[in-house]
Design a protein around this motif. Sequence first.
Motif, mmCIF file in Angstrom:
data_model
loop_
_atom_site.group_PDB
_atom_site.id
_atom_site.type_symbol
_atom_site.label_atom_id
_atom_site.label_comp_id
_atom_site.label_asym_id
_atom_site.label_seq_id
_atom_site.Cartn_x
_atom_site.Cartn_y
_atom_site.Cartn_z
ATOM 1 N N PHE A 267 -7.248 11.828 20.637
ATOM 2 C CA PHE A 267 -6.862 11.734 19.224
ATOM 3 C C PHE A 267 -5.759 10.702 19.040
ATOM 4 O O PHE A 267 -5.864 9.778 18.224
ATOM 5 N N CYS A 268 -4.685 10.847 19.835
ATOM 6 C CA CYS A 268 -3.509 9.982 19.643
ATOM 7 C C CYS A 268 -3.832 8.532 19.981
ATOM 8 O O CYS A 268 -3.480 7.619 19.230
ATOM 9 N N TYR A 269 -4.509 8.309 21.102
ATOM 10 C CA TYR A 269 -4.751 6.928 21.513
ATOM 11 C C TYR A 269 -5.819 6.260 20.660
ATOM 12 O O TYR A 269 -5.802 5.041 20.495
ATOM 13 N N CYS A 270 -6.765 7.035 20.109
ATOM 14 C CA CYS A 270 -7.720 6.429 19.175
ATOM 15 C C CYS A 270 -7.003 5.958 17.917
ATOM 16 O O CYS A 270 -7.288 4.874 17.398
ATOM 17 N N ARG A 271 -6.072 6.761 17.457
ATOM 18 C CA ARG A 271 -5.302 6.343 16.289
ATOM 19 C C ARG A 271 -4.494 5.089 16.605
ATOM 20 O O ARG A 271 -4.409 4.176 15.776
ATOM 21 N N VAL A 272 -3.914 5.054 17.806
ATOM 22 C CA VAL A 272 -3.165 3.860 18.195
ATOM 23 C C VAL A 272 -4.100 2.660 18.261
ATOM 24 O O VAL A 272 -3.766 1.557 17.807
ATOM 25 N N GLY A 273 -5.293 2.863 18.821
ATOM 26 C CA GLY A 273 -6.255 1.768 18.908
ATOM 27 C C GLY A 273 -6.648 1.249 17.541
ATOM 28 O O GLY A 273 -6.734 0.032 17.328
ATOM 29 N N VAL A 274 -6.879 2.170 16.603
ATOM 30 C CA VAL A 274 -7.218 1.749 15.238
ATOM 31 C C VAL A 274 -6.080 0.941 14.636
ATOM 32 O O VAL A 274 -6.288 -0.108 14.003
ATOM 33 N N ALA A 275 -4.853 1.412 14.864
ATOM 34 C CA ALA A 275 -3.696 0.691 14.316
ATOM 35 C C ALA A 275 -3.601 -0.708 14.916
ATOM 36 O O ALA A 275 -3.281 -1.680 14.226
ATOM 37 N N LEU A 276 -3.909 -0.819 16.224
ATOM 38 C CA LEU A 276 -3.881 -2.139 16.860
ATOM 39 C C LEU A 276 -4.937 -3.053 16.252
ATOM 40 O O LEU A 276 -4.707 -4.249 16.057
ATOM 41 N N SER A 277 -6.109 -2.483 15.953
ATOM 42 C CA SER A 277 -7.161 -3.295 15.333
ATOM 43 C C SER A 277 -6.704 -3.796 13.969
ATOM 44 O O SER A 277 -6.940 -4.944 13.599
ATOM 45 N N GLN A 278 -6.044 -2.914 13.216
ATOM 46 C CA GLN A 278 -5.553 -3.340 11.906
ATOM 47 C C GLN A 278 -4.458 -4.384 12.057
ATOM 48 O O GLN A 278 -4.317 -5.281 11.222
ATOM 49 N N ALA A 279 -3.664 -4.267 13.128
ATOM 50 C CA ALA A 279 -2.602 -5.253 13.355
ATOM 51 C C ALA A 279 -3.188 -6.637 13.590
ATOM 52 O O ALA A 279 -2.541 -7.647 13.334
ATOM 53 N N ALA A 280 -4.436 -6.688 14.088
ATOM 54 C CA ALA A 280 -5.061 -7.990 14.332
ATOM 55 C C ALA A 280 -5.174 -8.784 13.039
ATOM 56 O O ALA A 280 -4.930 -9.991 13.006
ATOM 57 N N THR A 281 -5.553 -8.094 11.960
ATOM 58 C CA THR A 281 -5.682 -8.800 10.680
ATOM 59 C C THR A 281 -4.326 -9.255 10.167
ATOM 60 O O THR A 281 -4.236 -10.217 9.410
ATOM 61 N N ALA A 282 -3.264 -8.557 10.594
ATOM 62 C CA ALA A 282 -1.924 -8.918 10.133
ATOM 63 C C ALA A 282 -1.368 -10.116 10.886
ATOM 64 O O ALA A 282 -0.259 -10.551 10.607
#
Lengths: 417, 87
Positions: A267-282
């Motif tokens: 759960f925690c690391y999937c959320r972190v992974g999603v956040a990292l993916s969103q950081a790519a667009t930033a």
Amino acid sequence: MSSCPSGNNQQSASLLWTADSSFLNGVSHHKQITMGVLLEYEHDYQYHDHDNDSNDSAYDEDYFGDLHTVCDKQEVRSFAGVFLPVIYTLALVLGLAGNSLVVFIYLSHKRLRTLTDVFILNLAFADLLLLFTLPFWAADAVNGWQIGTAACKITSALYTTNFSCSMLLLSCISIDRYRALAKGSAHTPARNNSRKHRIIMCLVVWGIAIVLGLPDMVFYTVRVQHSSERYTCRAVYPHSMARAAKATLEILEVSLSFILPFLVMMFCYCRVGVALSQAATAGVHGGRRWRAFRVLIAVVGVFLLTQLPYNVVKLIKTLDVIYILVTECDVSKNLDLANQITESLALTHCCLNPVLYVFIGSSFKMHIIKLAKHWSQTGRGYRHGNEQPAIEISLKSATQTHTNSSSGNEDTSTFTI
Amino acid sequence: MRIPVFLLFLVFTMCSIQLVPAMPAIPEFCCINFIDFPIPANKIVSAVITPSRCSSKGIMVTTPRTQFCVKPDEDWIKPIMEKQYKR
């Protein structure tokens, strides 16, 4: 009671009918039920002895194979006597080197800035305490247990306490990483990072682990093995404990020491992974993001690789207790072998924790490089031989990270001196 | 805020459960198949309950020539086991 004698008579009669007709005389003795039954038993056993002496090899083999119902596990014990000491020695050497280095660096140079740092330090302590029990288990596998019941209970409780503590700390680390990311913008962790809060968190984790280790204090004791007259440290459940209770304990063990930590980490690391993916667009730097992804994949992957096989085997054994799935002696022995191998594989996680959670972190590598420079400049030879592989691991990681960097080359040349 | 709630759940769950994980000793022998006929009492040298870590509970009966696996709920074996424990 009245049906039992007739049942036994039928069994004896059926056995006799398959044999020589001269034994039919035994059936005719019905004057007294008790005496008749005893006489039939005598004839029954004498018949077996007689059959062993006869030349009817086909029937003899069928008879012998059918009646050889005891499943002797000497082969499994012999394998454990060779395999376990080797595995435990390797785990002890590598684990002591890695975890000792983590403890040394944290206590002497690196400040505990985040809650994750506190958990990682506790994880190193838990792994060290777990590793200290391995020599006792290796000796038990080879020579049997020779240091008394109290040591048996303490060693078993230590093993379980630190194994549980290790799993709990892995869950806490993933939770803290996710929490830090979720609240990255709002810098409110002043309260969470207070000294009192950290102490409470660690006490809770160790308290739970100690509670989980208490049953071993109760159930583990020293018993002499029937065939080899050798003492062994093992769990002895009371005869009153039902089969269902034992199976329930095993299932809960799998749930709490594997499934729960795994779900928390996923759960925690999937959320972190999603956040990292969103950081790519930033527009965050790609290299740094890819390295973070690599850390997440390594952490979850190694956890699955080491813990999943062991828990699958344990689950199969639990189902066997409930439904009696195993009906062949060879299957039962292979299951014990699989249990030995997968449990040893699960143990390697406490050797890999320093690499997964510490050495691949960039800040820790910088501390190691500074430490190495300091030692080389002052000419002190405090570095222990066992610590060399860990430093080499860090050096290789640094080299890979800064392939085109002149500072990387400079660090490399420093190490070679 | 999430962590204390989660750990509270952990405490409640784990404190109410008794676990027995640890390094398992390998059982020296187990019973998987059982005989379906009785053995005369005067032929029994020893009768031992299988280790608790075996998946099936059984009694290993030793006679002068060989060994048999007997189910513990057989009527004829119960008095023999009772006598065994009295010693």
